[in-house]
Motif scaffolding. Structure first.
Motif, short mmCIF file in Angstrom:
data_model
loop_
_atom_site.label_atom_id
_atom_site.label_comp_id
_atom_site.label_asym_id
_atom_site.label_seq_id
_atom_site.Cartn_x
_atom_site.Cartn_y
_atom_site.Cartn_z
N VAL A 153 0.87 -1.18 0.00
CA VAL A 153 0.00 0.00 0.00
C VAL A 153 0.91 1.23 0.00
CG1 VAL A 153 -2.05 1.08 0.96
CG2 VAL A 153 -1.64 -1.35 1.39
N ASN A 154 1.29 1.64 -1.16
CA ASN A 154 2.18 2.79 -1.41
C ASN A 154 2.68 2.67 -2.85
OD1 ASN A 154 4.91 4.08 -1.78
ND2 ASN A 154 4.53 4.78 0.30
N ARG A 155 2.71 3.78 -3.58
CA ARG A 155 3.26 3.72 -4.94
C ARG A 155 4.33 4.79 -5.14
NH1 ARG A 155 -1.44 6.30 -8.86
NH2 ARG A 155 -2.32 7.72 -7.32
N SER A 156 4.99 5.22 -4.06
CA SER A 156 5.98 6.28 -4.22
C SER A 156 7.27 5.74 -4.84
CB SER A 156 6.27 6.97 -2.89
OG SER A 156 7.01 6.13 -2.03
N VAL A 157 8.05 6.67 -5.40
CA VAL A 157 9.31 6.30 -6.04
C VAL A 157 10.30 5.77 -5.01
CG1 VAL A 157 11.28 7.26 -7.33
CG2 VAL A 157 8.97 8.02 -7.83
N HIS A 178 -2.91 2.20 -3.76
CA HIS A 178 -2.66 3.61 -3.45
C HIS A 178 -3.99 4.27 -3.08
CE1 HIS A 178 -4.15 4.09 -7.52
NE2 HIS A 178 -3.29 3.13 -7.85
N SER A 179 -3.99 5.58 -2.99
CA SER A 179 -5.19 6.25 -2.47
C SER A 179 -6.41 6.13 -3.39
CB SER A 179 -4.90 7.73 -2.19
OG SER A 179 -4.65 8.40 -3.40
N LYS A 180 -6.20 5.77 -4.65
CA LYS A 180 -7.35 5.65 -5.57
C LYS A 180 -7.78 4.19 -5.75
CE LYS A 180 -6.80 10.10 -6.58
NZ LYS A 180 -5.71 10.38 -5.64
P1 NAP Z 1 4.14 9.25 0.15
O1 NAP Z 1 4.90 9.55 -1.08
O2 NAP Z 1 3.25 10.29 0.71
O3 NAP Z 1 3.32 7.91 -0.11
C1 NAP Z 1 2.19 7.55 0.60
C2 NAP Z 1 1.47 6.51 -0.20
O4 NAP Z 1 0.32 6.09 0.53
C3 NAP Z 1 0.98 7.03 -1.56
O5 NAP Z 1 1.19 6.07 -2.56
C4 NAP Z 1 -0.51 7.26 -1.31
O6 NAP Z 1 -1.31 7.11 -2.49
C5 NAP Z 1 -0.81 6.15 -0.34
N1 NAP Z 1 -2.01 6.45 0.44
C6 NAP Z 1 -2.29 7.55 1.16
N2 NAP Z 1 -3.50 7.44 1.75
C7 NAP Z 1 -3.99 6.23 1.40
C8 NAP Z 1 -5.19 5.52 1.68
N3 NAP Z 1 -6.15 6.04 2.46
N4 NAP Z 1 -5.33 4.30 1.14
C9 NAP Z 1 -4.37 3.75 0.35
N5 NAP Z 1 -3.22 4.37 0.06
C10 NAP Z 1 -3.04 5.59 0.56
O7 NAP Z 1 5.13 8.87 1.31
P2 NAP Z 1 6.49 8.00 1.29
O8 NAP Z 1 7.65 8.91 1.21
O9 NAP Z 1 6.39 6.90 0.33
O10 NAP Z 1 6.46 7.43 2.78
C11 NAP Z 1 5.37 6.65 3.24
C12 NAP Z 1 5.55 6.27 4.68
O11 NAP Z 1 6.74 5.48 4.81
C13 NAP Z 1 5.76 7.47 5.63
O12 NAP Z 1 5.16 7.19 6.87
C14 NAP Z 1 7.25 7.55 5.78
O13 NAP Z 1 7.65 8.17 7.00
C15 NAP Z 1 7.59 6.08 5.77
N6 NAP Z 1 8.99 5.83 5.38
C16 NAP Z 1 9.72 5.03 6.20
C17 NAP Z 1 11.04 4.78 5.90
C18 NAP Z 1 11.85 3.86 6.80
O14 NAP Z 1 13.04 3.78 6.70
N7 NAP Z 1 11.22 3.09 7.68
C19 NAP Z 1 11.62 5.35 4.78
C20 NAP Z 1 10.83 6.13 3.91
C21 NAP Z 1 9.49 6.36 4.24
P3 NAP Z 1 -1.21 8.16 -3.72
O15 NAP Z 1 0.04 7.79 -4.44
O16 NAP Z 1 -2.43 7.89 -4.50
O17 NAP Z 1 -1.15 9.52 -3.11
#
Ligand code: NAP
Length: 268
Positions: A153-157, A178-180
């Protein structure tokens, strides 16, 4: 079962230390712009680990408009083997700009097009640290990924996209949500492995899980001064194994960076 990241981080750190001692001097830099306190804190934790394994660590804190120049200077500095750049980037700087500017041979977190491209071709000399930490926490706990159904559940780069490739490379069948995405609850029910990086505390509750699963929690949220993941644990549900936050993926991530640095230094 709790999939503990701290013991894995310790084990990996020892492997990196041995590798570094075989090579000799390795230096890496971190670049954070001065308003980005989160990256500064994260880089401090990498610095501590770097020093434990004998990697010289040069932390640079710069003004936002100095980022690209700093990258070019590091590219041409023979004293620096690798560099990690803080995210989010300062205003006006995009992922694409950094991916193009950084020398792929100094790319400690696998952000350049070349290194990311290699990953998509199935090669994994280096890999984005968070994604590989999420995979290593499973494989080092003897979880066989072959043939497993995995939901991310995440599609970020930085997280979801590279993680999907790492899992495909290990013969898992991968769904990226992802969110959609519609009906994620159904997808959760259908998959064996759930990777959460939504940045929403309590996004998935263990009480809602009705069949055997492993949850790898990547989310980091600060709630009333405490760090929490996206998974709300109810220890009475014996159907779920999970990696905790803190002490799970995050603990392994900074060591993955050093593993990349070692690989880059070996190739120089
Ligand atoms: P991001 O770019 O904001 O990605 C969040 C993802 O969650 C997006 O793909 C988003 O969808 C999706 N999302 C948001 N609300 C949702 C919902 N209600 N249902 C389904 N999907 C939903 O953030 P990120 O940089 O990837 O980081 C994400 C998390 O990982 C953060 O909490 C960050 O702190 C953590 N993180 C941890 C580490 C570690 O080392 N442990 C490293 C990096 C990040 P859309 O694409 O459609 O917006």
């Amino acid at each position: 079962m709790i999939l503990d990241g701290k013991s894995i981080a310790k084990e990996m750190l020892e492997e990196v230390r041995k590798g570094v001692s075989e090579i000799g001097k390795i230096s890496m830099a971190s670049v954070a712009y001065q308003e980005d306190q989160e990256s500064i804190v994260y880089f401090n934790s990498i610095k501590k680990n770097a020093e434990k394994v004998g990697i010289n660590f040069v932390p640079l804190v710069i003004k936002g408009d100095e980022l690209m120049d700093t990258i070019y200077k590091i590219n041409s500095n023979p004293e620096i083997d690798a560099v990690i750049v803080g995210r989010p980037f300062p205003k006006g700087i995009t992922n694409e700009m950094v991916s193009e500017a950084l020398d792929p041979d100094k790319d400690a977190d696998c952000v350049t097009y070349q290194n990311m491209g290699q990953l998509y071709f199935g090669a994994e000399r280096i890999a984005p640290a968070t994604s590989r930490a999420a995979v290593d926490i499973l494989t080092r706990n003897n979880v066989d990924l072959k043939g497993k159904n995995a939901l991310i559940v995440n599609r970020s780069v930085t997280v979801g996209r590279p993680l999907s490739q790492l899992l495909l490379n290990r013969d898992a069948t991968v769904t990226v949500a992802h969110s959609k995405t519609r009906d994620i609850d159904k997808l959760v029910e259908e998959n064996d492995l759930i990777f959460l990086a939504v940045a929403k505390p309590g996004y998935l509750k263990s009480s809602s899980i009705k069949s055997r699963k492993i949850v790898v929690d990547i989310g980091i949220n600060v709630v009333e001064g405490k760090v929490k993941g996206d998974f709300e644990v109810d220890s009475t549900n014996q159907l779920v194994d999970y990696s905790p936050v803190p002490g799970g993926v995050g603990a392994v991530t900074s060591v993955e960076i050093l593993k990349n640095v070692l690989e880059l230094a070996k190739a120089r």
